[in-house]
Design a protein around this motif. Structure first.
Motif, PDB file in Angstrom:
ATOM      1  N   ALA A   4      61.540  33.195  59.763  1.00 30.84           N
ATOM      2  CA  ALA A   4      60.190  32.649  59.572  1.00 30.84           C
ATOM      3  C   ALA A   4      59.988  31.372  60.381  1.00 30.84           C
ATOM      4  N   ILE A   5      61.008  30.510  60.408  1.00 28.97           N
ATOM      5  CA  ILE A   5      60.911  29.264  61.175  1.00 28.97           C
ATOM      6  C   ILE A   5      60.793  29.564  62.671  1.00 28.97           C
ATOM      7  N   THR A   6      61.585  30.516  63.149  1.00 24.78           N
ATOM      8  CA  THR A   6      61.536  30.896  64.568  1.00 24.78           C
ATOM      9  C   THR A   6      60.175  31.459  64.925  1.00 24.78           C
ATOM     10  N   GLN A   7      59.636  32.339  64.052  1.00 22.22           N
ATOM     11  CA  GLN A   7      58.328  32.945  64.317  1.00 22.22           C
ATOM     12  C   GLN A   7      57.230  31.890  64.344  1.00 22.22           C
ATOM     13  N   ARG A  38      71.194  34.144  48.275  1.00 21.06           N
ATOM     14  CA  ARG A  38      71.259  32.969  49.139  1.00 21.06           C
ATOM     15  C   ARG A  38      71.402  33.354  50.613  1.00 21.06           C
ATOM     16  N   ARG A  39      72.293  34.313  50.869  1.00 24.47           N
ATOM     17  CA  ARG A  39      72.531  34.734  52.255  1.00 24.47           C
ATOM     18  C   ARG A  39      71.260  35.273  52.900  1.00 24.47           C
ATOM     19  N   GLN A  40      70.544  36.138  52.161  1.00 24.73           N
ATOM     20  CA  GLN A  40      69.333  36.729  52.725  1.00 24.73           C
ATOM     21  C   GLN A  40      68.201  35.702  52.828  1.00 24.73           C
ATOM     22  N   PHE A  41      68.191  34.748  51.875  1.00 20.94           N
ATOM     23  CA  PHE A  41      67.171  33.701  51.951  1.00 20.94           C
ATOM     24  C   PHE A  41      67.284  32.937  53.265  1.00 20.94           C
ATOM     25  N   PHE A  42      68.494  32.550  53.635  1.00 22.06           N
ATOM     26  CA  PHE A  42      68.657  31.795  54.870  1.00 22.06           C
ATOM     27  C   PHE A  42      68.321  32.652  56.103  1.00 22.06           C
ATOM     28  N   ALA A  43      68.632  33.943  56.032  1.00 20.39           N
ATOM     29  CA  ALA A  43      68.280  34.829  57.150  1.00 20.39           C
ATOM     30  C   ALA A  43      66.766  34.950  57.290  1.00 20.39           C
ATOM     31  N   GLU A  44      66.069  35.149  56.147  1.00 17.99           N
ATOM     32  CA  GLU A  44      64.609  35.263  56.172  1.00 17.99           C
ATOM     33  C   GLU A  44      63.969  33.941  56.595  1.00 17.99           C
ATOM     34  N   ALA A  45      64.511  32.826  56.088  1.00 15.32           N
ATOM     35  CA  ALA A  45      63.959  31.515  56.420  1.00 15.32           C
ATOM     36  C   ALA A  45      64.111  31.219  57.903  1.00 15.32           C
ATOM     37  N   ALA A  46      65.283  31.551  58.470  1.00 15.95           N
ATOM     38  CA  ALA A  46      65.497  31.315  59.897  1.00 15.95           C
ATOM     39  C   ALA A  46      64.516  32.132  60.737  1.00 15.95           C
ATOM     40  N   CYS A  73      54.851  30.959  67.577  1.00 17.77           N
ATOM     41  CA  CYS A  73      53.394  31.157  67.496  1.00 17.77           C
ATOM     42  C   CYS A  73      52.629  29.843  67.364  1.00 17.77           C
ATOM     43  N   GLY A  74      53.336  28.733  67.115  1.00 12.44           N
ATOM     44  CA  GLY A  74      52.665  27.454  66.943  1.00 12.44           C
ATOM     45  C   GLY A  74      51.877  27.362  65.663  1.00 12.44           C
ATOM     46  N   THR A  75      52.311  28.077  64.631  1.00 15.26           N
ATOM     47  CA  THR A  75      51.593  28.074  63.350  1.00 15.26           C
ATOM     48  C   THR A  75      52.350  27.206  62.348  1.00 15.26           C
TER      49      THR A  75
END
Length: 240
Positions: A210-213, A200-208, A217-219
């Motif tokens: 990905a959302i920032t990227q 769960r902890r890493q999921f939220f880190a990866e998701a954050a 990039c406007g994708t």
């Protein structure tokens, strides 16, 4: 005697006369600080012969060599042109070589870093650190590099460099095990032990991230949620 070696040293010598004990003392003589070996012997009743022998201060060279050889770190000393003057036993044994088997620093570049691209990176960093040490007072931490051993294995080695007078001193130690343990701890902190998937902890880190990227990039970004039927028995049997 007190005028010759100082009051404190004279008292120690006087104490050694009673038992005719040989000793070494540090004292202040007319020629400056010195270490003297004291050899008392009885001449007659109430009279002694006292022999004072000047000794070099500090450890004898053979003792110093033994101390350096038993250290669990590599120690190498070079002159101003980086011609090796001394290397302790551990410095070669760390990489599986016999003492003296690698003849020069140039030879070590070839065997320690066989990949030419990586060797270039390490050499450039080495000489940059040496220049920096000469500019900032003779001390610099060189960081960590991965070096090849004689048997083909790799070790992560941490280096520190010092300039002492006209000597270049390199000290280094193996931090491979520390890196392995740090990697294991990072894996344990980020993954589920049952499935090996991100927790769960890493999921939220990866998701954050990905959302920032995606925002930068406007994708577009999609999230897919999977619901597995009858998953409760697996949780009950193996743990959540």
């Amino acid at each position: 005697l007190a005028r010759l070696v100082g009051a404190a040293a004279a008292d120690r010598i006087g104490a050694s006369l009673a038992g005719l004990e040989r000793c070494e003392i540090d004292c202040d003589t007319a020629d400056g600080a010195a270490r003297l070996a004291v050899h008392p012997s009885r001449f007659s009743d109430g009279l002694w012969v006292l022999t004072l022998e000047r000794r070099p201060r500090g450890l004898p060279s053979e003792q110093l060599q033994a101390v350096l050889d038993r250290l669990p770190v590599g120690v190498e000393i070079f002159d101003g042109n980086f011609i090796e003057l001394f290397a302790n036993t551990y410095s070669a044994r760390m990489f599986g070589y016999a003492p003296g088997e690698i003849g020069s620093l140039d030879e070590w570049w070839e065997v320690g870093y066989p990949d030419p691209d990586y060797r270039r990176v390490v050499r450039d960093a080495w000489y940059a650190d040496v220049r920096r040490a000469r500019e900032c007072g003779g001390e610099v931490d060189m960081g960590e590099w991965t070096a090849a051993c004689k048997d083909g294995s790799r070790k992560v080695v941490q280096f520190r460099f010092r300039i002492i007078g006209e000597l270049n001193v390199l000290v280094y130690w193996d931090v491979t095990e520390r890196h392995r343990l740090e990697g294991e701890l990072r894996t344990l902190a980020a993954t589920d032990p049952l499935t090996g998937m991100f927790n769960r902890r890493q999921f939220f880190a990866e998701a954050a991230a990905a959302i920032t990227q995606a925002a930068l990039c406007g994708t577009p970004l999609s999230l897919m949620l999977l619901d597995i039927d009858h998953f409760k028995p697996i949780n009950d049997r193996h743990g959540h």
